[in-house]
Design a protein around this motif. Structure first.
Motif, PDB file in Angstrom:
ATOM      1  N   ARG A  72      89.431  98.939  38.532  1.00 39.23           N
ATOM      2  CA  ARG A  72      90.239  98.523  39.682  1.00 39.23           C
ATOM      3  C   ARG A  72      89.394  98.513  40.959  1.00 39.23           C
ATOM      4  N   ALA A  73      88.514  99.493  41.104  1.00 35.45           N
ATOM      5  CA  ALA A  73      87.674  99.555  42.295  1.00 35.45           C
ATOM      6  C   ALA A  73      86.700  98.389  42.354  1.00 35.45           C
ATOM      7  N   LEU A  74      86.083  98.056  41.243  1.00 36.81           N
ATOM      8  CA  LEU A  74      85.122  96.952  41.217  1.00 36.81           C
ATOM      9  C   LEU A  74      85.803  95.608  41.437  1.00 36.81           C
ATOM     10  N   ALA A  75      87.099  95.546  41.132  1.00 35.06           N
ATOM     11  CA  ALA A  75      87.857  94.315  41.378  1.00 35.06           C
ATOM     12  C   ALA A  75      88.367  94.241  42.818  1.00 35.06           C
ATOM     13  N   GLY A  76      88.077  95.261  43.621  1.00 33.04           N
ATOM     14  CA  GLY A  76      88.509  95.274  45.016  1.00 33.04           C
ATOM     15  C   GLY A  76      89.887  95.857  45.246  1.00 33.04           C
ATOM     16  N   HIS A  77      90.481  96.417  44.196  1.00 31.66           N
ATOM     17  CA  HIS A  77      91.826  96.994  44.316  1.00 31.66           C
ATOM     18  C   HIS A  77      91.694  98.497  44.570  1.00 31.66           C
ATOM     19  N   PHE A  78      91.275  98.850  45.764  1.00 33.57           N
ATOM     20  CA  PHE A  78      90.922 100.229  46.044  1.00 33.57           C
ATOM     21  C   PHE A  78      92.133 101.155  46.097  1.00 33.57           C
ATOM     22  N   THR A  79      93.239 100.670  46.601  1.00 34.91           N
ATOM     23  CA  THR A  79      94.452 101.488  46.644  1.00 34.91           C
ATOM     24  C   THR A  79      94.943 101.795  45.238  1.00 34.91           C
ATOM     25  N   GLU A  80      94.908 100.786  44.375  1.00 31.51           N
ATOM     26  CA  GLU A  80      95.309 100.994  42.985  1.00 31.51           C
ATOM     27  C   GLU A  80      94.359 101.959  42.290  1.00 31.51           C
ATOM     28  N   ALA A  81      93.061 101.827  42.559  1.00 29.62           N
ATOM     29  CA  ALA A  81      92.087 102.743  41.966  1.00 29.62           C
ATOM     30  C   ALA A  81      92.373 104.177  42.390  1.00 29.62           C
ATOM     31  N   HIS A  82      92.693 104.358  43.669  1.00 34.33           N
ATOM     32  CA  HIS A  82      92.990 105.707  44.177  1.00 34.33           C
ATOM     33  C   HIS A  82      94.264 106.253  43.558  1.00 34.33           C
ATOM     34  N   ARG A  83      95.256 105.381  43.394  1.00 31.29           N
ATOM     35  CA  ARG A  83      96.510 105.828  42.793  1.00 31.29           C
ATOM     36  C   ARG A  83      96.287 106.282  41.352  1.00 31.29           C
ATOM     37  N   ALA A  84      95.494 105.526  40.600  1.00 28.15           N
ATOM     38  CA  ALA A  84      95.202 105.917  39.218  1.00 28.15           C
ATOM     39  C   ALA A  84      94.445 107.240  39.174  1.00 28.15           C
ATOM     40  N   LEU A  85      93.499 107.385  40.084  1.00 24.94           N
ATOM     41  CA  LEU A  85      92.657 108.585  40.101  1.00 24.94           C
ATOM     42  C   LEU A  85      93.447 109.838  40.432  1.00 24.94           C
ATOM     43  N   THR A  86      94.398 109.721  41.337  1.00 26.40           N
ATOM     44  CA  THR A  86      95.108 110.909  41.824  1.00 26.40           C
ATOM     45  C   THR A  86      96.475 111.118  41.200  1.00 26.40           C
TER      46      THR A  86
END
Length: 263
Positions: free
Chosen positions: A157-171
């Motif tokens: 998700r982060a590499l695709a530019g979806h940083f908010t989604e990446a953070h949501r998955a991580l936390t």
């Protein structure tokens, strides 16, 4: 033994092999050890959520008897057709059911190995799913778990530019990146090994699956000569290294009953 999931060297590998090769190598070796330990030529294998037989058919081609439990009638129909085409219909049985009500359709303590691939993500209680898998084993046996990895989803998700989604998955507690995420739950290697140990098994091996495959542009793999083979070798080399478990798309854990010969 021959390897039905690896094509001859003269034939090109498919991209699908990147999704199964690492798991198959580990599983095949484990089954071979069980054959030697039991002194029997074939084993009884239970494949929960086995669908159309991606693993059941190759396992049957090795001479083992496989029972596939899956909730989808369509998947079981495809399994029947696939086993017939592979010539192993007499060694594979499909039954409709799920991991939660496993013992409504199969017997307890009747199997030498249980495959639980792509199942734990969809269970309300993954620990119960692992306990049921263990309860299906004979006194000495093994469980093969394959589940979605948290780190791979975050990185993608982060590499695709979806940083908010990446953070949501991580936390988030379940590792989901949003309402549109098709995967209900993801795991870290530590979480999966804790489930295995909590069910009374010892961890035989942990592997990262699809560490690089889902991040590499397909055009590079499809057009560069030898790229697919090189990528597969890279995947196999990284699979056992704990440093790469945290970024794998999937995680594979092999659990063995205590006292099983792991030589």
């Amino acid at each position: 033994m021959s390897d039905p999931m690896r094509p001859p060297a003269s034939h090109p590998r498919s991209r699908a092999s990147l999704r199964t090769a690492v798991v198959w190598e580990v599983l095949q070796d484990a089954l071979e050890r069980r054959v030697k330990a039991t002194g029997r030529e074939s084993l009884d294998v239970l494949d929960t959520g086995g669908g159309s037989g991606n693993f059941a058919v190759p396992v049957a081609l090795l001479g083992h008897r496989v029972t596939v439990v899956d909730p989808s009638p369509n998947a079981l129909f495809a399994l029947e057709r696939r086993t017939a085409e592979a010539g192993v219909a007499d060694r594979v049985k499909g039954v409709q059911g799920d991991a939660h009500g496993l013992f409504d359709v199969v017997e307890r303590g009747g199997y030498d190995a249980v495959l639980c691939h792509g199942v734990l993500e969809y269970l309300d209680d993954p620990a119960e799913g692992v306990r049921n898998a263990v309860a299906a084993l004979r006194p000495d046996g093994l469980v093969s778990l394959l589940a979605a990895g948290l780190g791979g989803a975050v990185l993608a998700r982060a590499l695709a530019g979806h940083f908010t989604e990446a953070h949501r998955a991580l936390t988030g507690a379940d590792g989901r990146w949003g309402e549109g995420d098709p995967v209900p739950r993801r795991f870290t290697a530590e979480q999966l090994t804790a489930l295995v140990e909590g069910a009374g098994l010892q961890v035989g091996a942990v592997h990262g699956v699809r560490v690089f495959a889902d991040l590499v542009p397909g055009v590079l793999v499809d057009t560069e000569p030898g790229a697919l083979e090189a990528l597969l070798k890279l995947e196999e080399a990284a699979a056992e290294l704990p440093a790469f478990h945290s970024v794998a798309t999937q995680l594979h854990v092999l659990g063995e009953t205590r006292g099983t010969d792991g030589s």
